[in-house]
Design a protein around this motif. Structure first.
Motif, PDB file in Angstrom:
ATOM      1  N   ASP A 103     -11.556  -8.796   3.471  1.00  0.00           N
ATOM      2  CA  ASP A 103     -11.940 -10.050   2.835  1.00  0.00           C
ATOM      3  C   ASP A 103     -10.980 -10.472   1.734  1.00  0.00           C
ATOM      4  OD1 ASP A 103     -14.934 -10.516   3.901  1.00  0.00           O
ATOM      5  OD2 ASP A 103     -14.564  -8.380   3.601  1.00  0.00           O
ATOM      6  N   ILE A 104     -10.263  -9.498   1.172  1.00  0.00           N
ATOM      7  CA  ILE A 104      -9.270  -9.740   0.130  1.00  0.00           C
ATOM      8  C   ILE A 104      -8.034  -8.926   0.465  1.00  0.00           C
ATOM      9  CG2 ILE A 104      -8.720  -9.554  -2.336  1.00  0.00           C
ATOM     10  CD1 ILE A 104     -11.719  -9.530  -2.916  1.00  0.00           C
ATOM     11  N   SER A 105      -6.864  -9.506   0.266  1.00  0.00           N
ATOM     12  CA  SER A 105      -5.627  -8.740   0.438  1.00  0.00           C
ATOM     13  C   SER A 105      -4.714  -8.969  -0.752  1.00  0.00           C
ATOM     14  CB  SER A 105      -4.904  -9.132   1.732  1.00  0.00           C
ATOM     15  OG  SER A 105      -4.390 -10.456   1.656  1.00  0.00           O
ATOM     16  N   ALA A 106      -3.790  -8.029  -0.944  1.00  0.00           N
ATOM     17  CA  ALA A 106      -2.830  -8.134  -2.039  1.00  0.00           C
ATOM     18  C   ALA A 106      -1.539  -7.434  -1.627  1.00  0.00           C
ATOM     19  CB  ALA A 106      -3.385  -7.499  -3.309  1.00  0.00           C
ATOM     20  N   PRO A 107      -0.402  -7.953  -2.078  1.00  0.00           N
ATOM     21  CA  PRO A 107       0.876  -7.318  -1.770  1.00  0.00           C
ATOM     22  C   PRO A 107       1.222  -6.236  -2.787  1.00  0.00           C
ATOM     23  CG  PRO A 107       1.264  -9.306  -3.012  1.00  0.00           C
ATOM     24  CD  PRO A 107      -0.246  -9.184  -2.862  1.00  0.00           C
ATOM     25  N   ARG A 142      -0.740   5.736  -6.076  1.00  0.00           N
ATOM     26  CA  ARG A 142       0.678   5.890  -5.769  1.00  0.00           C
ATOM     27  C   ARG A 142       0.975   5.463  -4.338  1.00  0.00           C
ATOM     28  NH1 ARG A 142       3.017   6.118 -10.669  1.00  0.00           N
ATOM     29  NH2 ARG A 142       1.911   7.603 -12.014  1.00  0.00           N
ATOM     30  N   PHE A 143       1.968   4.594  -4.178  1.00  0.00           N
ATOM     31  CA  PHE A 143       2.427   4.186  -2.854  1.00  0.00           C
ATOM     32  C   PHE A 143       3.800   3.557  -3.011  1.00  0.00           C
ATOM     33  CE2 PHE A 143       0.205   0.629  -4.735  1.00  0.00           C
ATOM     34  CZ  PHE A 143       1.024  -0.460  -4.448  1.00  0.00           C
ATOM     35  N   ASP A 144       4.468   3.331  -1.898  1.00  0.00           N
ATOM     36  CA  ASP A 144       5.765   2.655  -1.935  1.00  0.00           C
ATOM     37  C   ASP A 144       5.894   1.759  -0.723  1.00  0.00           C
ATOM     38  OD1 ASP A 144       6.564   4.242   0.281  1.00  0.00           O
ATOM     39  OD2 ASP A 144       7.329   5.798  -1.053  1.00  0.00           O
ATOM     40  N   VAL A 145       7.077   1.202  -0.528  1.00  0.00           N
ATOM     41  CA  VAL A 145       7.281   0.212   0.524  1.00  0.00           C
ATOM     42  C   VAL A 145       7.049   0.786   1.915  1.00  0.00           C
ATOM     43  CG1 VAL A 145       9.761   0.694   0.697  1.00  0.00           C
ATOM     44  CG2 VAL A 145       8.887  -1.583   1.333  1.00  0.00           C
ATOM     45  N   THR A 146       7.164   2.111   2.057  1.00  0.00           N
ATOM     46  CA  THR A 146       6.984   2.726   3.374  1.00  0.00           C
ATOM     47  C   THR A 146       5.521   3.043   3.679  1.00  0.00           C
ATOM     48  OG1 THR A 146       7.280   4.988   2.529  1.00  0.00           O
ATOM     49  CG2 THR A 146       9.278   3.776   3.163  1.00  0.00           C
ATOM     50  N   SER A 147       4.637   2.895   2.697  1.00  0.00           N
ATOM     51  CA  SER A 147       3.218   3.228   2.896  1.00  0.00           C
ATOM     52  C   SER A 147       2.544   2.230   3.829  1.00  0.00           C
ATOM     53  CB  SER A 147       2.482   3.251   1.559  1.00  0.00           C
ATOM     54  OG  SER A 147       3.066   4.166   0.649  1.00  0.00           O
ATOM     55  N   GLN A 148       1.572   2.712   4.581  1.00  0.00           N
ATOM     56  CA  GLN A 148       0.782   1.855   5.442  1.00  0.00           C
ATOM     57  C   GLN A 148      -0.237   1.068   4.605  1.00  0.00           C
ATOM     58  OE1 GLN A 148       1.022   1.319   8.763  1.00  0.00           O
ATOM     59  NE2 GLN A 148       2.827   2.641   8.822  1.00  0.00           N
ATOM     60  N   PRO A 149      -0.703  -0.085   5.107  1.00  0.00           N
ATOM     61  CA  PRO A 149      -1.798  -0.780   4.421  1.00  0.00           C
ATOM     62  C   PRO A 149      -2.997   0.156   4.243  1.00  0.00           C
ATOM     63  CG  PRO A 149      -0.858  -2.189   6.114  1.00  0.00           C
ATOM     64  CD  PRO A 149      -0.242  -0.827   6.305  1.00  0.00           C
ATOM     65  N   SER A 202       4.123  -3.048   2.269  1.00  0.00           N
ATOM     66  CA  SER A 202       5.391  -3.529   2.831  1.00  0.00           C
ATOM     67  C   SER A 202       5.704  -4.957   2.423  1.00  0.00           C
ATOM     68  CB  SER A 202       5.359  -3.424   4.360  1.00  0.00           C
ATOM     69  OG  SER A 202       4.384  -4.300   4.901  1.00  0.00           O
ATOM     70  N   ILE A 203       4.743  -5.641   1.805  1.00  0.00           N
ATOM     71  CA  ILE A 203       4.907  -7.027   1.381  1.00  0.00           C
ATOM     72  C   ILE A 203       4.973  -7.038  -0.141  1.00  0.00           C
ATOM     73  CG2 ILE A 203       3.938  -9.357   1.531  1.00  0.00           C
ATOM     74  CD1 ILE A 203       2.127  -8.142   3.821  1.00  0.00           C
ATOM     75  N   SER A 204       5.962  -7.710  -0.718  1.00  0.00           N
ATOM     76  CA  SER A 204       6.117  -7.639  -2.165  1.00  0.00           C
ATOM     77  C   SER A 204       6.259  -9.018  -2.806  1.00  0.00           C
ATOM     78  CB  SER A 204       7.340  -6.788  -2.540  1.00  0.00           C
ATOM     79  OG  SER A 204       8.537  -7.419  -2.125  1.00  0.00           O
ATOM     80  N   VAL A 205       5.821  -9.096  -4.066  1.00  0.00           N
ATOM     81  CA  VAL A 205       6.089 -10.234  -4.937  1.00  0.00           C
ATOM     82  C   VAL A 205       6.559  -9.675  -6.269  1.00  0.00           C
ATOM     83  CG1 VAL A 205       4.382 -11.713  -3.812  1.00  0.00           C
ATOM     84  CG2 VAL A 205       3.702 -10.358  -5.813  1.00  0.00           C
ATOM     85  N   ILE A 206       7.221 -10.513  -7.062  1.00  0.00           N
ATOM     86  CA  ILE A 206       7.750 -10.090  -8.358  1.00  0.00           C
ATOM     87  C   ILE A 206       6.860 -10.630  -9.459  1.00  0.00           C
ATOM     88  CG2 ILE A 206       9.734 -10.213  -9.918  1.00  0.00           C
ATOM     89  CD1 ILE A 206      11.476 -10.656  -7.396  1.00  0.00           C
ATOM     90  N   HIS A 207       6.558  -9.778 -10.431  1.00  0.00           N
ATOM     91  CA  HIS A 207       5.709 -10.163 -11.559  1.00  0.00           C
ATOM     92  C   HIS A 207       6.444  -9.887 -12.860  1.00  0.00           C
ATOM     93  CE1 HIS A 207       2.051  -9.307 -14.287  1.00  0.00           C
ATOM     94  NE2 HIS A 207       2.187 -10.615 -14.185  1.00  0.00           N
TER      95      HIS A 207
END
Length: 255
Positions: A103-107, A142-149, A202-207
């Motif tokens: 119902d909610i997702s986030a990058p 803890r996770f990184d770009v290679t982690s699964q959703p 795997s999806i990123s935005v800059i903050h």
């Protein structure tokens, strides 16, 4: 498909940049810009932009609920003005939501220096706060770009993509929070209603974080007040989720 909501509290240059980036994303049907205080702002001339000028400043929750009342799209995205889109995140986020039933997702949120920010966390608890004060734990998952959703406890309000029907079912953000902890609160209520939140590493935005509560006494007061309200409201009703279940409950099993 998506209504994006951005609040400006004197953030004119940032907002103009973000709105321009949003308009380049084909999934964005409407961008609602709320001017929380009077300011001169040079938004792009585009029929998809809807501007709200408040007569007096509202809190984050009230502003987002006000924006949602003007939305008729299937998805509603809440973004902070200091977010930068390095790429279009929306197609992938919606795809993961559709496949997982979330119902909610986030990058994944990263700093301008490329460091992963603490936008995905475990629910705050008294023991967790004590551990943070003693620097025994950060509460961060803890996770990184290679982690699964995966399905985290909560994701930060700097970028949250909702199914509009789910946002309506939740009653939106709790307007009794003026600033801070309204994102934690809505995530607690999401899990308590049997809904799901998915984080997409795997999806990123800059903050470009400002951390106002670390520098401004008024923001610090809002932060502490919201924290007290959160614990009073939820201390006996937190969903039974923990770090081990977050790590085991991978979305990869359903996509």
């Amino acid at each position: 498909m998506i209504t994006a909501s951005v609040i400006s509290h004197g953030h004119g240059i940032m907002v103009c940049r973000l709105v321009s980036q949003l308009l380049e994303c084909p999934e964005i049907s409407k961008v609602i810009v709320t001017l929380n205080i009077p300011e001169d702002i040079s938004l792009p001339k585009n029929a998809r932009i809807d501007t709200i000028r408040n007569n007096f400043p509202l809190g984050f929750a009230a502003n987002q609920n006000q924006a949602f009342s003007r939305s008729s799209e299937g998805f509603f995205c809440v973004l902070n003005p200091d977010i930068t889109l390095s790429e279009n995140p929306f197609g992938q986020l919606i795809s993961v939501m559709e496949k997982s039933g979330a119902d909610i997702s986030a990058p994944r949120v990263i700093s301008p220096q490329g460091k992963v920010e603490d936008s995905v966390r475990r629910f705050p608890t008294f023991l967790g706060l004590l551990a943070r004060v003693l620097r025994l734990s950060t509460g961060q998952v803890r996770f990184d770009v290679t982690s699964q959703p995966f399905y985290p406890d909560w994701v930060a309000g700097m970028f949250m993509l909702f199914r509009s029907a789910s946002y309506a079912c939740l009653g939106g953000f709790d307007e009794d929070y003026f600033l801070y902890y309204e994102d934690v609160d809505i995530c607690v209520r999401t899990w308590n209603l049997g809904m799901k939140i998915v984080a997409c590493p795997s999806i990123s935005v800059i903050h470009d974080a400002r951390r106002e509560s670390h520098q401004n006494l008024r923001h610090l007061r809002w932060h502490l007040t919201s924290m007290a309200r959160y614990f009073w409201k939820h201390m006996w009703r937190l969903p039974q989720r923990n770090e081990s279940s977050v790590q085991r409950n991978k979305v990869s099993s359903v996509i």
